[in-house]
Design a protein around this motif. Structure first.
Motif, PDB file in Angstrom:
ATOM      1  N   UNK A 108       0.953  -1.176  -0.075  1.00 47.18           N
ATOM      2  CA  UNK A 108      -0.001  -0.032   0.110  1.00 47.18           C
ATOM      3  C   UNK A 108       1.073   1.203   0.135  1.00 47.18           C
ATOM      4  N   UNK A 109       2.094   1.268   0.772  1.00 51.45           N
ATOM      5  CA  UNK A 109       2.876   2.342   0.891  1.00 51.45           C
ATOM      6  C   UNK A 109       3.637   2.368  -0.439  1.00 51.45           C
ATOM      7  N   UNK A 110       3.898   1.293  -1.091  1.00 57.87           N
ATOM      8  CA  UNK A 110       4.772   1.469  -2.229  1.00 57.87           C
ATOM      9  C   UNK A 110       3.610   2.093  -3.622  1.00 57.87           C
ATOM     10  N   UNK A 111       2.666   1.563  -3.381  1.00 54.41           N
ATOM     11  CA  UNK A 111       1.439   2.047  -4.515  1.00 54.41           C
ATOM     12  C   UNK A 111       1.303   3.572  -4.247  1.00 54.41           C
ATOM     13  N   UNK A 112       1.188   4.020  -2.883  1.00 52.01           N
ATOM     14  CA  UNK A 112       1.037   5.458  -2.591  1.00 52.01           C
ATOM     15  C   UNK A 112       2.224   6.212  -3.176  1.00 52.01           C
ATOM     16  N   UNK A 315       2.487   7.353   4.349  1.00 49.28           N
ATOM     17  CA  UNK A 315       1.285   7.682   3.684  1.00 49.28           C
ATOM     18  C   UNK A 315       0.095   8.666   4.127  1.00 49.28           C
ATOM     19  N   UNK A 316       0.370   8.676   5.200  1.00 47.66           N
ATOM     20  CA  UNK A 316      -0.570  10.046   5.732  1.00 47.66           C
ATOM     21  C   UNK A 316       0.248  11.410   5.453  1.00 47.66           C
ATOM     22  N   UNK A 317       1.544  11.503   5.328  1.00 46.80           N
ATOM     23  CA  UNK A 317       2.120  12.859   4.948  1.00 46.80           C
ATOM     24  C   UNK A 317       1.960  12.982   3.577  1.00 46.80           C
ATOM     25  N   UNK A 318       1.945  12.066   2.615  1.00 48.02           N
ATOM     26  CA  UNK A 318       1.699  12.182   1.339  1.00 48.02           C
ATOM     27  C   UNK A 318       0.156  12.478   0.860  1.00 48.02           C
ATOM     28  N   UNK A 319      -0.594  12.029   1.698  1.00 45.27           N
ATOM     29  CA  UNK A 319      -2.019  12.370   1.709  1.00 45.27           C
ATOM     30  C   UNK A 319      -2.277  13.796   1.982  1.00 45.27           C
ATOM     31  N   UNK A 320      -1.695  14.233   3.247  1.00 45.77           N
ATOM     32  CA  UNK A 320      -1.864  15.511   3.777  1.00 45.77           C
ATOM     33  C   UNK A 320      -1.299  16.546   2.654  1.00 45.77           C
ATOM     34  N   UNK A 321      -0.132  16.259   2.264  1.00 46.66           N
ATOM     35  CA  UNK A 321       0.356  17.242   1.235  1.00 46.66           C
ATOM     36  C   UNK A 321      -0.384  17.457  -0.132  1.00 46.66           C
ATOM     37  N   UNK A 322      -1.112  16.418  -0.471  1.00 46.57           N
ATOM     38  CA  UNK A 322      -1.906  16.391  -1.626  1.00 46.57           C
ATOM     39  C   UNK A 322      -3.485  17.279  -1.429  1.00 46.57           C
ATOM     40  N   UNK A 323      -3.812  16.629  -0.235  1.00 45.83           N
ATOM     41  CA  UNK A 323      -5.013  17.316   0.052  1.00 45.83           C
ATOM     42  C   UNK A 323      -5.051  18.829   0.783  1.00 45.83           C
ATOM     43  N   UNK A 324      -4.045  19.082   1.226  1.00 47.22           N
ATOM     44  CA  UNK A 324      -4.064  20.482   1.863  1.00 47.22           C
ATOM     45  C   UNK A 324      -3.055  21.475   1.346  1.00 47.22           C
ATOM     46  N   UNK A 325      -2.484  21.110   0.222  1.00 50.64           N
ATOM     47  CA  UNK A 325      -1.549  21.954  -0.412  1.00 50.64           C
ATOM     48  C   UNK A 325      -0.227  22.475   0.236  1.00 50.64           C
ATOM     49  N   UNK A 326       0.281  21.440   1.005  1.00 54.05           N
ATOM     50  CA  UNK A 326       1.266  21.940   2.079  1.00 54.05           C
ATOM     51  C   UNK A 326       2.623  22.687   1.111  1.00 54.05           C
ATOM     52  N   UNK A 327       2.810  22.147  -0.148  1.00 47.21           N
ATOM     53  CA  UNK A 327       4.117  22.660  -0.721  1.00 47.21           C
ATOM     54  C   UNK A 327       3.878  24.063  -0.872  1.00 47.21           C
ATOM     55  N   UNK A 328       2.502  24.608  -1.301  1.00 44.41           N
ATOM     56  CA  UNK A 328       2.388  26.066  -1.607  1.00 44.41           C
ATOM     57  C   UNK A 328       2.356  26.694  -0.260  1.00 44.41           C
ATOM     58  N   UNK A 329       1.909  26.029   0.832  1.00 47.69           N
ATOM     59  CA  UNK A 329       1.969  26.982   2.195  1.00 47.69           C
ATOM     60  C   UNK A 329       3.179  26.913   2.601  1.00 47.69           C
TER      61      UNK A 329
END
Length: 447
Positions: A108-112, A315-329
């Protein structure tokens, strides 16, 4: 905070941290498990020992609270104890963390990961960046049959392993024959790199570099490296330990559109949890697997490399980045901080001496003396004033947990520090404001 005001200076003391540092040095070589966290990196007797952290703040054992930058050597990009990451880790801890066979969490982590970094075709997880970068070097040597590694001379760190550390001033214990197999090329200079590849024709297994650093890659540079690697038959490796997530969710390779053969990720991947990744083209990565007929490559095999709670954190980190626009912040916060620091330094007349550099999501600062030369003495003065103002900043690398108020407070503290910086420049000697010996570079021959 334990601060006493004296004429012309602020005396800031950390008695419990000082005692804890003595205990650390008595039991741990260097007083820390990471050289970059050593107390030699901080003003004398002002190296806080951390009790705990939450969000963008940390507390030391003396009870002082700081706004923190460069959290966990750039690894904690979402802030400490991020609830989404903490909950993901907690769920897996109740289910066991390591088994005799792969956990379903591994796939699951590899797929993500491969969905997040679509330029890669396979991935293998480990616990630290050094293992991943050294695996990339080993794989490149195996697939090319060549002995030499070409590493970018302008990037400060790649691995704790001999192939890299032998090229630094801390080369004690590493055979010269090993060090001779690593050569260097300058960042941004395609002609010099081509000359190196021609000089060692059919000897260089890989080019390894951070795709970007304190400056953006020159136009066409990464594309030119890709062409050189292809033409000379060597493997192109991007070290994305820092650029991964901070440049874009898909790393610098996703942002700049240049695909390496292999790439390594870590730091922000686990938000402080121990997880790193080697990713790349299937044709190369599969050489470390079972489904080929060639000679086997011992790619990565670590007992704790696939701990379920660390992979869940990733996986939680990647989901948070994608859903909350972390890089832009991260970029927005960094831009606010950089602008504030530059204005504060200019306002105090030290804009040419305290210099903020780097991409907004990955800011560092340089402290320059009266002649404009890098100065450990002025860095010491600056760090001392930041600490006294409640700012822990070995760099100005931001986390998304910072508030605008945190950034504005930091700028106010920087302004106060710059006022002292100006006094030292006018005096032509920062010594009266150091409080002891200056901070030291990590890579040096003598302790």
């Amino acid at each position: 905070m334990d601060i006493q005001h004296t004429e012309g200076a602020v005396e800031f003391a950390l008695p419990r941290s000082r005692s804890a540092n003595e205990r650390l040095h008595a039991l741990i070589p260097g007083g820390a498990h990471t050289y970059a966290k050593g107390d030699d990196q901080y003003p004398e007797d002002l190296a806080p020992v951390i009790s705990h952290g939450r969000g963008a703040h940390v507390w030391d054992v003396d009870g002082n609270r700081y706004v923190e930058y460069g959290s966990g050597l750039r690894s904690v990009s979402l802030g400490h104890a991020h609830p989404r990451v903490t909950e993901a880790v907690r769920r897996e801890l109740d289910r066991g963390s390591n088994f005799a066979r792969p956990s379903i969490v591994e796939v699951e982590a590899a797929e993500r990961f491969l969905a997040t970094v679509p330029t890669a075709e396979m991935v293998k997880f480990a616990k630290n960046g050094s293992d991943a970068t050294t695996a990339a070097v080993r794989l490149a040597r195996a697939v090319t049959g060549r002995p030499r590694v070409a590493r970018c001379a302008d990037h400060p760190f790649f691995s704790v392993d001999d192939w890299f550390i032998g090229t630094t001033p801390m080369s004690a214990g590493i055979p010269e024959a090993t060090t001779e197999l690593t050569v260097s090329f300058p960042y941004g200079d395609l002609a010099a790199t081509e000359e190196l590849l021609s000089r060692y024709e059919d000897e260089i297994a890989c080019l390894i570099l951070e795709p970007a650093g304190h400056t953006e890659p020159p136009t066409g540079y990464l594309e030119g490296l890709r062409e050189l690697a292809d033409r000379h038959g060597c493997v192109l490796v991007f070290d994305e330990m820092i650029t991964g997530f901070r440049w874009s969710e898909a790393g610098a390779q996703g942002l700049y559109g240049v695909v390496p053969d292999l790439s390594t990720f870590g730091k922000a991947l686990g938000n402080g949890c121990a997880v790193s990744a080697l990713a790349g083209r299937r044709a190369l990565m599969e050489r470390g697997g079972l489904r080929h007929s060639g000679e086997r490559v011992f790619l990565l095999s670590t007992t704790h490399g696939a701990e379920t709670h660390s992979l869940a954190a990733a996986m939680a980190v990647q989901a948070t980045y994608a859903e909350e626009g972390i890089t832009a912040r991260l970029h927005a916060l960094g831009e606010r901080l950089a602008a504030g620091v530059r204005d504060a330094a200019a306002g105090m007349g030290v804009g040419d001496h305290l210099v903020v550099r780097g991409r907004a999501s990955n800011l560092v600062f340089a402290t320059l003396d009266e002649r404009g030369k890098p100065s450990q003495e002025y860095r010491t003065l600056f760090l001392r004033r930041l600490l006294a103002g409640g700012v822990l900043a070995p760099s100005f690398v931001v986390s998304s947990a910072l508030s605008e108020a945190d950034v504005d407070h930091t700028v106010d503290v920087v302004a106060d520090a710059c006022a002292v910086y100006r006094k030292a420049l006018d005096a032509g000697d920062p010594t009266p404001w150091l409080g002891g010996r200056p901070v030291k570079p990590v890579f040096r021959r003598l302790a």
